[in-house]
Scaffold this motif. Structure first.
Motif, PDB file in Angstrom:
ATOM      1  N   ALA A 169      58.816  38.853  29.094  1.00 14.66           N
ATOM      2  CA  ALA A 169      58.917  40.358  28.822  1.00 14.66           C
ATOM      3  C   ALA A 169      57.348  41.749  28.567  1.00 14.66           C
ATOM      4  N   ASP A 170      56.937  42.217  27.833  1.00 14.18           N
ATOM      5  CA  ASP A 170      55.454  42.763  28.085  1.00 14.18           C
ATOM      6  C   ASP A 170      54.492  42.090  27.595  1.00 14.18           C
ATOM      7  N   ALA A 171      55.018  41.155  26.637  1.00  7.51           N
ATOM      8  CA  ALA A 171      54.000  40.401  26.431  1.00  7.51           C
ATOM      9  C   ALA A 171      53.418  39.655  27.236  1.00  7.51           C
ATOM     10  N   PHE A 172      52.143  39.578  27.185  1.00  9.46           N
ATOM     11  CA  PHE A 172      50.472  38.979  28.242  1.00  9.46           C
ATOM     12  C   PHE A 172      50.799  40.572  29.469  1.00  9.46           C
ATOM     13  N   GLY A 173      51.079  41.601  29.400  1.00  4.20           N
ATOM     14  CA  GLY A 173      51.624  42.325  30.737  1.00  4.20           C
ATOM     15  C   GLY A 173      49.743  42.891  30.558  1.00  4.20           C
ATOM     16  N   LYS A 174      49.707  43.974  31.774  1.00  4.91           N
ATOM     17  CA  LYS A 174      48.300  44.664  31.793  1.00  4.91           C
ATOM     18  C   LYS A 174      48.723  45.881  32.446  1.00  4.91           C
ATOM     19  N   PHE A 175      47.416  47.067  32.036  1.00  5.37           N
ATOM     20  CA  PHE A 175      47.802  48.140  33.106  1.00  5.37           C
ATOM     21  C   PHE A 175      47.583  47.510  34.371  1.00  5.37           C
ATOM     22  N   GLY A 176      48.020  48.524  35.417  1.00  5.40           N
ATOM     23  CA  GLY A 176      47.599  48.890  36.849  1.00  5.40           C
ATOM     24  C   GLY A 176      48.493  47.252  38.366  1.00  5.40           C
ATOM     25  N   ALA A 177      48.313  48.296  39.023  1.00  3.96           N
ATOM     26  CA  ALA A 177      49.165  47.586  39.878  1.00  3.96           C
ATOM     27  C   ALA A 177      48.778  46.177  40.454  1.00  3.96           C
ATOM     28  N   ILE A 178      49.548  45.732  40.599  1.00  5.61           N
ATOM     29  CA  ILE A 178      49.905  43.626  41.257  1.00  5.61           C
ATOM     30  C   ILE A 178      49.044  44.167  42.727  1.00  5.61           C
ATOM     31  N   ASP A 179      48.848  44.603  43.014  1.00  5.08           N
ATOM     32  CA  ASP A 179      48.289  45.187  44.856  1.00  5.08           C
ATOM     33  C   ASP A 179      47.156  45.519  44.766  1.00  5.08           C
ATOM     34  N   TYR A 180      46.528  45.644  43.499  1.00  2.00           N
ATOM     35  CA  TYR A 180      44.776  46.646  42.957  1.00  2.00           C
ATOM     36  C   TYR A 180      43.965  45.373  42.524  1.00  2.00           C
ATOM     37  N   ASP A 181      43.425  45.104  43.086  1.00  2.00           N
ATOM     38  CA  ASP A 181      42.545  43.370  43.632  1.00  2.00           C
ATOM     39  C   ASP A 181      41.257  44.688  42.063  1.00  2.00           C
ATOM     40  N   ASP A 182      41.367  43.832  40.313  1.00  2.00           N
ATOM     41  CA  ASP A 182      40.751  44.135  39.565  1.00  2.00           C
ATOM     42  C   ASP A 182      39.474  43.368  38.883  1.00  2.00           C
ATOM     43  N   PRO A 183      38.858  44.293  39.421  1.00  2.00           N
ATOM     44  CA  PRO A 183      37.136  42.995  39.769  1.00  2.00           C
ATOM     45  C   PRO A 183      36.867  43.066  38.218  1.00  2.00           C
ATOM     46  N   GLU A 184      37.632  43.407  36.723  1.00  2.00           N
ATOM     47  CA  GLU A 184      37.382  43.174  35.682  1.00  2.00           C
ATOM     48  C   GLU A 184      38.699  41.900  35.449  1.00  2.00           C
ATOM     49  N   GLY A 185      39.098  41.964  36.461  1.00  2.00           N
ATOM     50  CA  GLY A 185      40.199  40.509  35.598  1.00  2.00           C
ATOM     51  C   GLY A 185      40.969  40.852  34.990  1.00  2.00           C
ATOM     52  N   TRP A 186      41.820  39.730  33.517  1.00  2.00           N
ATOM     53  CA  TRP A 186      42.910  40.282  33.668  1.00  2.00           C
ATOM     54  C   TRP A 186      42.340  41.142  31.904  1.00  2.00           C
ATOM     55  N   ALA A 187      41.603  40.820  31.135  1.00  2.00           N
ATOM     56  CA  ALA A 187      41.634  41.117  30.099  1.00  2.00           C
ATOM     57  C   ALA A 187      41.254  42.836  29.303  1.00  2.00           C
ATOM     58  N   CYS A 188      40.210  43.112  30.064  1.00  2.00           N
ATOM     59  CA  CYS A 188      40.132  44.337  30.018  1.00  2.00           C
ATOM     60  C   CYS A 188      41.282  45.751  29.317  1.00  2.00           C
ATOM     61  N   GLU A 189      41.574  45.398  31.011  1.00  2.00           N
ATOM     62  CA  GLU A 189      43.339  46.170  30.635  1.00  2.00           C
ATOM     63  C   GLU A 189      43.894  45.675  30.315  1.00  2.00           C
ATOM     64  N   ALA A 190      44.456  44.377  30.060  1.00  2.00           N
ATOM     65  CA  ALA A 190      45.357  43.189  29.195  1.00  2.00           C
ATOM     66  C   ALA A 190      44.916  43.910  27.586  1.00  2.00           C
ATOM     67  N   ARG A 191      43.922  44.040  26.806  1.00  2.00           N
ATOM     68  CA  ARG A 191      43.612  44.336  25.545  1.00  2.00           C
ATOM     69  C   ARG A 191      44.205  45.653  25.457  1.00  2.00           C
ATOM     70  N   ARG A 192      43.503  47.073  26.619  1.00  3.39           N
ATOM     71  CA  ARG A 192      43.999  48.418  26.769  1.00  3.39           C
ATOM     72  C   ARG A 192      46.156  48.181  26.005  1.00  3.39           C
ATOM     73  N   TYR A 193      46.151  47.668  26.460  1.00  2.30           N
ATOM     74  CA  TYR A 193      47.763  47.562  27.130  1.00  2.30           C
ATOM     75  C   TYR A 193      47.972  47.053  25.762  1.00  2.30           C
ATOM     76  N   TYR A 194      47.884  45.889  25.031  1.00  2.00           N
ATOM     77  CA  TYR A 194      47.945  45.552  23.922  1.00  2.00           C
ATOM     78  C   TYR A 194      47.995  46.386  22.719  1.00  2.00           C
ATOM     79  N   PHE A 195      46.587  46.453  22.085  1.00  2.00           N
ATOM     80  CA  PHE A 195      46.038  47.775  21.456  1.00  2.00           C
ATOM     81  C   PHE A 195      47.292  48.950  21.846  1.00  2.00           C
ATOM     82  N   GLY A 196      46.729  49.352  22.311  1.00  2.00           N
ATOM     83  CA  GLY A 196      47.824  50.803  23.011  1.00  2.00           C
ATOM     84  C   GLY A 196      49.141  50.594  22.655  1.00  2.00           C
ATOM     85  N   ILE A 197      49.619  49.940  23.198  1.00  2.00           N
ATOM     86  CA  ILE A 197      51.387  49.322  22.558  1.00  2.00           C
ATOM     87  C   ILE A 197      52.096  48.403  21.759  1.00  2.00           C
ATOM     88  N   VAL A 198      51.710  46.905  21.905  1.00  2.00           N
ATOM     89  CA  VAL A 198      52.318  45.913  20.764  1.00  2.00           C
ATOM     90  C   VAL A 198      51.182  45.992  19.829  1.00  2.00           C
TER      91      VAL A 198
END
Length: 411
Positions: A169-198
């Motif tokens: 479900a929404d757990a372990f999600g992150k901001f950003g389209a999946i066709d965007y190659d995020d150079p920061e990896g998962w944690a940066c936008e996943a952290r902003r997503y987690y604390f903003g929403i969950v």
């Protein structure tokens, strides 16, 4: 996109969105993920945002055509938030024989959204319920895991026991389209997503992690963001130690991050300073404190201007570090609005287990610290530095010594 020989990605990318949920800046777009599980019976995992119904159905149809199959047997609804449920009615009209699989609470929300609970199609599930999709080489069982308040009350997650895939479900999600190659990896936008929403629902996430701990999870398919494990850079000190030889993070890496975040633990050693400044004097105080902390060997110092930076990036930093400093101008005899807004974001998310220092400024009667303490003092395991720096416009030598004393307490 192929997840495995029998699991396919049928979600969509949204590059037109500017604000997710009307408030979160998403410059790299957003993904609304949906998956198709192919066995004797076919299950589609969740819908997508209302604007992408046709594209979603086309994606489903493309997989069915390629595999020589006619129609799905089930739509599994894990989460009723509209970016994942808006096209349930469209799916039901396209595939009238398909069953709708969801929790009792989810069907209640469906009535609010669609005016119906699809009575002839309902499969009501609860924690531990098993759906058998069959399979020539052994049964494919989907076991459902109740995850209330992660982050809505109706949420369930699904564990594919055959391939050991967690549809989260929404757990372990992150901001950003999946066709965007995020150079920061998962944690940066996943952290902003987690604390903003969950972030408010840490206790609920902890309960979920206890359940997840008994599962041998090989892959995580969230409703936002990439398939996990994800190859690429990992944000956070020492994060690369969990990578395998192929450069992919281990599943334990993601579980560990979620455990730290949901337990309100300290992720990174350092001090985050947040300031508001009208004429620049408070900004200079914040910068001077940062300079002193760096001179003292503080491992990391982060400086944030609350009026100019993404507020949710600031929230993310406040939860990431164990020590923070709030520096603000006295305004209308109280706390400057941008600082008050920031503190409200923290307390709304059960901010706790942190040490906080304060700097206030005022032209004749500085009084912001009293207001900030009042807003924060109800937090669990919150401690305040003894040194409270109080400045009247321009810092004196005594104020500079107070900054040094504050730095001593923090580092």
């Amino acid at each position: 996109m192929k997840i495995s020989d029998s699991i396919f990605y049928v979600g969509v990318n949204d590059h037109n969105i500017d604000l997710f949920e009307g408030q979160f800046d998403v410059p790299n777009g957003m993904a609304y993920n949906s998956y198709l599980i192919l066995s004797d019976k076919i299950a589609v995992m969740d819908s997508v945002d209302a604007a992408f119904g046709k594209e979603w159905i086309d994606n489903i149809e493309a997989v069915l055509k390629e595999k020589g199959r006619s129609a799905p047997d089930y739509l599994v609804v894990q989460h009723m938030e509209m970016d994942h449920s808006a096209n349930i009615m469209l799916f039901s009209q396209k595939y009238p024989q398909a069953k709708i699989v969801a929790s009792k609470m989810a069907f209640n929300i469906m009535k609010n959204l669609f005016g119906t609970v699809f009575p002839e199609k309902q499969v009501v599930i609860s924690d531990g319920f098993v759906l058998d999709l069959g399979g020539e080489t052994g049964k494919r069982l989907l076991r459902f895991i109740a995850a209330p308040n992660v982050h809505w009350p109706e949420v369930v997650m699904t564990f594919d026991e055959k391939e050991q895939v967690l549809f989260s479900a929404d757990a372990f999600g992150k901001f950003g389209a999946i066709d965007y190659d995020d150079p920061e990896g998962w944690a940066c936008e996943a952290r902003r997503y987690y604390f903003g929403i969950v972030g408010k629902f840490g206790n609920a996430v902890q309960e979920l992690l206890k359940k997840a701990g008994s599962l041998d999870i090989q892959k995580i398919c969230a409703l936002h963001g990439p398939l996990l494990p994800m190859k690429g850079a990992a944000d956070g000190e020492g994060a690369g130690a969990s990578k395998g030889e192929n450069g992919f993070e281990s599943i334990s890496y993601y579980l560990k991050k979620y455990n730290i975040w949901s337990s309100y633990g300290v992720e990174s050693d350092g001090v985050a300073i947040f300031y508001t400044s009208v004429y620049g004097h408070t900004k200079l105080l914040a910068e001077k404190l940062a300079e002193i902390l760096i001179e003292k060997g503080c491992p990391k110092v982060v400086l944030n201007d609350l009026a100019r930076e993404d507020i949710y990036e600031c929230v993310e930093d406040a939860f990431r570090y164990g020590k923070i400093v709030l520096a603000t101008t006295t305004y209308n005899g109280g706390v400057f609005p941008k600082m008050k807004e920031f503190i409200d974001h923290l307390t709304e998310r059960n901010y706790q287990n942190r040490k906080i220092g304060f700097i206030e400024n005022g032209s004749w009667a500085p009084s912001a610290v009293k207001g900030m303490v009042s807003l924060l003092e109800g937090g669990k395991d919150i401690s305040f530095c003894q040194t409270k720096v109080s400045v009247k416009i321009t810092p004196t030598e005594a104020n500079l010594q107070e900054l040094r004393s504050l730095a001593d307490e923090l580092c």
